[in-house]
Design an enzyme around this catalytic site. Structure first.
Site, PDB file in Angstrom:
ATOM      1  N   ARG A  82       0.757  -1.252   0.037  1.00  0.00           N
ATOM      2  CA  ARG A  82      -0.055  -0.067   0.031  1.00  0.00           C
ATOM      3  C   ARG A  82       0.774   1.144   0.016  1.00  0.00           C
ATOM      4  O   ARG A  82       0.724   2.255  -0.633  1.00  0.00           O
ATOM      5  CB  ARG A  82      -0.817   0.053   1.324  1.00  0.00           C
ATOM      6  CG  ARG A  82      -1.914  -1.087   1.450  1.00  0.00           C
ATOM      7  CD  ARG A  82      -2.630  -1.327   0.199  1.00  0.00           C
ATOM      8  NE  ARG A  82      -3.396  -2.685   0.507  1.00  0.00           N
ATOM      9  CZ  ARG A  82      -3.743  -3.611  -0.352  1.00  0.00           C
ATOM     10  NH1 ARG A  82      -3.092  -3.884  -1.783  1.00  0.00           N
ATOM     11  NH2 ARG A  82      -4.317  -4.950  -0.167  1.00  0.00           N
ATOM     12  N   ARG A 144       3.320 -14.589  -1.853  1.00  0.00           N
ATOM     13  CA  ARG A 144       3.108 -13.775  -0.612  1.00  0.00           C
ATOM     14  C   ARG A 144       3.702 -14.736   0.460  1.00  0.00           C
ATOM     15  O   ARG A 144       3.501 -13.952   1.889  1.00  0.00           O
ATOM     16  CB  ARG A 144       1.716 -13.449  -0.487  1.00  0.00           C
ATOM     17  CG  ARG A 144       1.047 -12.431  -1.447  1.00  0.00           C
ATOM     18  CD  ARG A 144      -0.444 -12.380  -1.371  1.00  0.00           C
ATOM     19  NE  ARG A 144      -0.861 -11.749  -0.179  1.00  0.00           N
ATOM     20  CZ  ARG A 144      -2.354 -11.670   0.161  1.00  0.00           C
ATOM     21  NH1 ARG A 144      -3.167 -12.272  -0.803  1.00  0.00           N
ATOM     22  NH2 ARG A 144      -2.737 -11.144   1.371  1.00  0.00           N
ATOM     23  N   LYS A 174      -1.201 -14.166   9.218  1.00  0.00           N
ATOM     24  CA  LYS A 174      -2.529 -14.446   8.636  1.00  0.00           C
ATOM     25  C   LYS A 174      -2.099 -15.735   7.553  1.00  0.00           C
ATOM     26  O   LYS A 174      -0.942 -15.718   7.374  1.00  0.00           O
ATOM     27  CB  LYS A 174      -2.855 -12.995   7.955  1.00  0.00           C
ATOM     28  CG  LYS A 174      -1.897 -12.763   6.839  1.00  0.00           C
ATOM     29  CD  LYS A 174      -2.501 -11.208   6.177  1.00  0.00           C
ATOM     30  CE  LYS A 174      -1.589 -10.778   5.167  1.00  0.00           C
ATOM     31  NZ  LYS A 174      -2.015  -9.576   4.431  1.00  0.00           N
ATOM     32  N   HIS A 175      -3.177 -16.407   7.212  1.00  0.00           N
ATOM     33  CA  HIS A 175      -4.406 -16.277   7.229  1.00  0.00           C
ATOM     34  C   HIS A 175      -4.799 -17.480   7.846  1.00  0.00           C
ATOM     35  O   HIS A 175      -4.968 -18.616   7.481  1.00  0.00           O
ATOM     36  CB  HIS A 175      -5.176 -16.044   6.126  1.00  0.00           C
ATOM     37  CG  HIS A 175      -4.946 -15.110   5.136  1.00  0.00           C
ATOM     38  ND1 HIS A 175      -3.535 -15.082   4.222  1.00  0.00           N
ATOM     39  CD2 HIS A 175      -5.293 -13.705   4.673  1.00  0.00           C
ATOM     40  CE1 HIS A 175      -3.534 -13.802   3.588  1.00  0.00           C
ATOM     41  NE2 HIS A 175      -4.364 -13.043   3.776  1.00  0.00           N
ATOM     42  N   HIS A 187     -12.139 -13.678  -2.807  1.00  0.00           N
ATOM     43  CA  HIS A 187     -12.855 -12.708  -3.079  1.00  0.00           C
ATOM     44  C   HIS A 187     -14.051 -12.952  -3.989  1.00  0.00           C
ATOM     45  O   HIS A 187     -15.100 -12.119  -3.795  1.00  0.00           O
ATOM     46  CB  HIS A 187     -11.893 -11.556  -3.839  1.00  0.00           C
ATOM     47  CG  HIS A 187     -10.637 -11.085  -3.167  1.00  0.00           C
ATOM     48  ND1 HIS A 187      -9.421 -11.526  -3.164  1.00  0.00           N
ATOM     49  CD2 HIS A 187     -10.671  -9.801  -2.434  1.00  0.00           C
ATOM     50  CE1 HIS A 187      -8.659 -10.808  -2.388  1.00  0.00           C
ATOM     51  NE2 HIS A 187      -9.371  -9.820  -1.851  1.00  0.00           N
ATOM     52  N   ASP A 259     -10.097 -11.216   7.872  1.00  0.00           N
ATOM     53  CA  ASP A 259      -9.736 -10.709   6.405  1.00  0.00           C
ATOM     54  C   ASP A 259     -10.999  -9.848   6.124  1.00  0.00           C
ATOM     55  O   ASP A 259     -12.129  -9.611   6.574  1.00  0.00           O
ATOM     56  CB  ASP A 259      -9.448 -11.871   5.593  1.00  0.00           C
ATOM     57  CG  ASP A 259      -8.601 -11.387   4.513  1.00  0.00           C
ATOM     58  OD1 ASP A 259      -8.270 -10.378   4.166  1.00  0.00           O
ATOM     59  OD2 ASP A 259      -8.220 -12.629   3.655  1.00  0.00           O
TER      60      ASP A 259
END
Length: 537
Positions: A82, A144, A174-175, A187, A259
């Site tokens: 980000r 990731r 996570k996760h 998603h 999440d």
């Protein structure tokens, strides 16, 4: 709208929400009012970030509303960034760190990330991914993860947490209970993890145990079904997974956060409001929202749903109060921890240790030309460094929503910075798979008499990309292939570079090798079968 006759319940509901918002200079008025009414946290996304210095001003304005406000960001610093969404990440990501397998390097990279976040006023980072990427076709984890081996992921998860938290920023593993062995993107649908409880305990849980032993105080849940533990409810909503497993068996007593609650894996069946209520009822302490819906109506919807659920007996008030207590305890700890570290300044997109890691993660292999078949293109020498006038073809996939599709990546730009006569084309699936004429015209014709570099990203997961690459290599067996993303495991091209990531610095590291820049760190080489070993001439 729930009547404002239950102010205590409303403050409890606000305290467990972690929403995003729109703006880069000052919090919107609705968010200020929510903070005054007990909102416990906010989350920054790429839409809120221009520069580290600008973020520091924004977070100071947020903290002026509540000094103990949790300010979170999802900064894995690889594909998922980000802080550097508009410039490209200056660290290579977890898979590269796992490939190097130097826990001191991992700790230094994470400390560097933490230093930048701390300077920007962030107190919680939704990282690292502690998932073991045991399925190479995983559409949402991939690079990731620190890798496909439980022991590697465990030790690097622990090192990453130590490094980040030493800089004054809280980590979040996570996760949970592990998202590595899935083939569905949450998603858009509900992933399912196969295997029995013993197998999961042996392969997926150890990195989370290592995270807890390293002092992590936040764990993020996964939106997936784990029938070995609960055949009915996704992990985010499951008391069996959150209360019995995470808190009971593993002994975690910190903050559990969801999440993004607006993901299809949970909203398709329950809606975001229903999912939020069921998550808190199931053992979650904080609800993350705002990746897709970062506005006042969304926060009102979730807060009102929590209050209504308590009033109607669907959510016990003491469970909501317990969640709020854990959030406030985490806020107090993370705020105090942040204040123990002197605040510095952000890097503004530069990271020496990140570039070091990217360089060390590159693997290089060469292959002999076959005795039969097409001969190398005249004038195109496959050995490094490349000659003048290289043509670069980048095959670009559509990224999952966790990755900002506009974030710069690739090799063409960095190589052009070193060799201005470099030309390039970037092709997407509709372009590359439309007809062979596109590849002939855009990839092969401009490379006639020149070196050809083909850059792929997660080629194993994209059939069109593998097919386009195969055609290019049939016609140009002397081509250089740069694999960014999760490696296929096959030897490709006359020269084969594997970067274990697709960030800006991974592209720089590959370009340096292609151009023969001598400052590149020594990297292990690959045999013709794609294994680390002795260089094949």
């Amino acid at each position: 709208m729930v009547p404002s006759s239950h102010p205590a319940l409303e403050r409890l509901a606000n305290s467990v929400l972690q929403p995003g918002f729109v703006g880069t200079t000052a919090p919107p008025d609705w968010l200020r009012r929510r903070i005054a009414d007990g909102l416990g946290a906010v989350v920054l996304f790429g839409r809120n970030i221009v520069t580290p210095e600008q973020v520091a001003v924004l977070t100071a304005a947020l903290r002026a509303e509540n000094p103990d406000l949790i300010i979170a960001v999802d900064e894995e610093a690889g594909d998922v960034t980000r802080m550097e969404a508009w410039t490209g990440a200056s660290r290579p990501g977890n898979l590269a760190l796992g490939a190097v397998d130097d826990i001191d390097l991992t700790e230094r990279v994470a400390h560097d990330i933490g230093r930048e976040l701390h300077a920007a006023g962030v107190t919680l980072n939704y990282a690292p991914s502690a998932d073991v990427n045991s399925n190479p076709l995983n559409p949402v984890i991939g690079v990731r993860s620190f890798g496909a081996r439980t022991d590697v992921v465990s030790r690097h998860t622990a090192a990453w947490i130590r490094g980040l938290q030493s800089a004054g920023v809280a980590a979040c593993a996570k996760h949970f209970p592990g998202h590595g062995d899935t083939v569905v993107d949450p998603h858009f649908g509900l992933p399912q993890v196969g295997g029995g409880a013993e197998e999961i305990a042996r392969t997926a849980l150890p990195p989370f145990i290592a995270a807890m032993e390293s002092g992590v105080r936040a764990v993020m849940t996964a939106h997936l079904l784990v029938p070995a533990y609960d055949p009915a409810l996704p992990a985010t909503l499951s008391p069996r997974i959150l209360e019995d497993l995470l808190r009971g068996e593993l002994g975690f007593d910190g903050m559990v956060v969801t999440d993004g609650i607006e993901m299809g894996a949970v909203t398709d069946r329950y809606g975001s409001d229903g999912a939020a209520v069921r998550a808190v009822a199931g053992g979650v302490d904080a609800v993350c929202v705002g990746g897709e819906n970062a506005d006042q109506p969304t926060v009102e919807l979730l807060a009102n749903a929590l209050v209504k659920a308590v009033l109607e007996g669907e959510l016990p008030e003491d469970r909501l109060a317990e969640a709020s207590t854990r959030v406030r305890a985490f806020a107090a700890w993370s705020g105090a921890w942040s204040r123990t570290v002197a605040r510095g300044t952000g890097t503004g997109g530069g990271s020496e240790v990140g570039l070091e890691a990217a360089r060390r993660a590159v693997r290089l292999g060469r292959r002999r030309f076959p005795a039969t078949g097409p001969v190398p293109e005249a004038g195109a020498e496959p050995l490094l460094p490349l000659g003048a006038g290289t043509h670069v073809v980048e095959l670009s996939p559509v990224m999952n929503p966790a990755v900002d599709g506009s974030t710069p990546w690739g090799v063409a730009g960095p190589l052009r910075a070193l060799r201005p006569d470099t030309t390039s084309v970037r092709l997407t699936e509709p372009e590359a798979s439309g007809s062979d004429d596109v590849l002939d015209r855009s990839a092969l014709a401009p490379a006639r008499g020149r070196a050809l570099v083909v850059v792929v990203r997660d080629a194993a997961r994209h059939r069109w990309m593998s097919e386009a690459l195969a055609r290019l290599l049939r016609l140009r067996p002397d081509a250089v292939v740069v694999e960014m993303g999760v490696p296929t495991g096959a030897a490709l091209g006359a020269v084969h570079l594997i970067t274990h990531g697709a960030t800006r610095v991974s592209g720089i590291a590959a370009a340096e090798l292609l151009a023969g820049v001598t400052r590149h760190a020594t990297s292990p080489t690959l045999t013709a079968t794609g294994q680390v070993g002795t260089l094949v001439p």
